[in-house]
Design a protein around this motif. Structure first.
Motif, PDB file in Angstrom:
ATOM      1  N   SER A   8       0.871  -1.170   0.000  1.00 52.60           N
ATOM      2  CA  SER A   8       0.000   0.000   0.000  1.00 52.60           C
ATOM      3  C   SER A   8       0.910   1.223   0.000  1.00 52.60           C
ATOM      4  CB  SER A   8      -0.884   0.011   1.243  1.00 52.60           C
ATOM      5  OG  SER A   8      -1.655   1.189   1.308  1.00 52.60           O
ATOM      6  N   SER A  50      -0.905  -2.559  -4.824  1.00 52.55           N
ATOM      7  CA  SER A  50      -2.333  -2.843  -4.981  1.00 52.55           C
ATOM      8  C   SER A  50      -3.186  -1.689  -4.466  1.00 52.55           C
ATOM      9  CB  SER A  50      -2.713  -4.142  -4.273  1.00 52.55           C
ATOM     10  OG  SER A  50      -2.452  -4.053  -2.895  1.00 52.55           O
ATOM     11  N   GLN A  51      -2.639  -0.843  -3.608  1.00 56.30           N
ATOM     12  CA  GLN A  51      -3.321   0.351  -3.128  1.00 56.30           C
ATOM     13  C   GLN A  51      -2.393   1.534  -3.290  1.00 56.30           C
ATOM     14  OE1 GLN A  51      -4.143  -0.332   1.041  1.00 56.30           O
ATOM     15  NE2 GLN A  51      -6.295  -0.702   0.603  1.00 56.30           N
TER      16      GLN A  51
END
Length: 177
Positions: free
Chosen positions: A97, A146-147
């Motif tokens: 993230s 992914s974030q």
């Protein structure tokens, strides 16, 4: 030995560590790049009072409350900002993230409609010394996490985004605003 100017100094990324907790189970590490600029070399660009203090406060909160590994760039020049983004991109993985926070001056060129961040070594009359929203988008795109979240505390920061504000992945439906 020549001393490095503040605009050329980029902090070293901390060694990767496992996340203490994450709402999404696939998140293994949390990174935050925080950029604050109060001091501008060009006297035509007004100095700021709180941008660096703001990013330091956000960094402390992200580190202590949410377990992010933080890198703070204070009064960085354009080259230092690019190096910080590139260093981060080199270590970020799909299971990570990433949060990016910018506090400083921004500018919009009326003729082109393009927005920019103004680093500490920006020349007020030369947009090529600024960091364009197009370049910021490319730098964000190279982060394979992914974030990814971007908070831009500057004038004309709204020009950073298109009509698509939030994208879901996997089974999550895309949300449009």
């Amino acid at each position: 030995a020549a001393r490095a100017r503040a605009a050329d100094v980029v902090p070293t990324l901390p060694a990767p560590r496992a996340v203490r907790s994450a709402a999404l189970p696939q998140i293994q590490r949390k990174w935050a790049l925080l950029i604050g600029t109060d001091v501008y070399a060009d006297s035509r660009i007004p100095q700021l009072d709180n941008a660096v203090a703001d990013v330091e406060a956000v960094a402390r909160s992200l580190e202590t409350r949410l377990g992010y590994q933080t890198v703070v760039v204070r009064n960085g020049g354009k080259a230092a900002l690019l190096r910080a983004f590139n260093q981060l991109a080199a270590v970020v993985a799909p299971s990570d993230s990433v949060a990016i926070y910018y506090a400083g001056h921004g500018e919009l060129v009326d003729k082109t409609g393009l927005g920019y961040w103004q680093p500490s070594d920006a020349d007020a009359s030369r947009p090529e010394t600024w960091l364009s929203n197009t370049d910021i988008g490319r730098l964000m795109g190279q982060l394979g996490a992914s974030q990814v979240v971007l908070v831009s505390d500057s004038c004309f920061s709204g020009s950073l985004v298109s009509d698509e504000r939030i994208r879901g992945s996997g089974a999550t439906a895309a949300v449009q605003m």
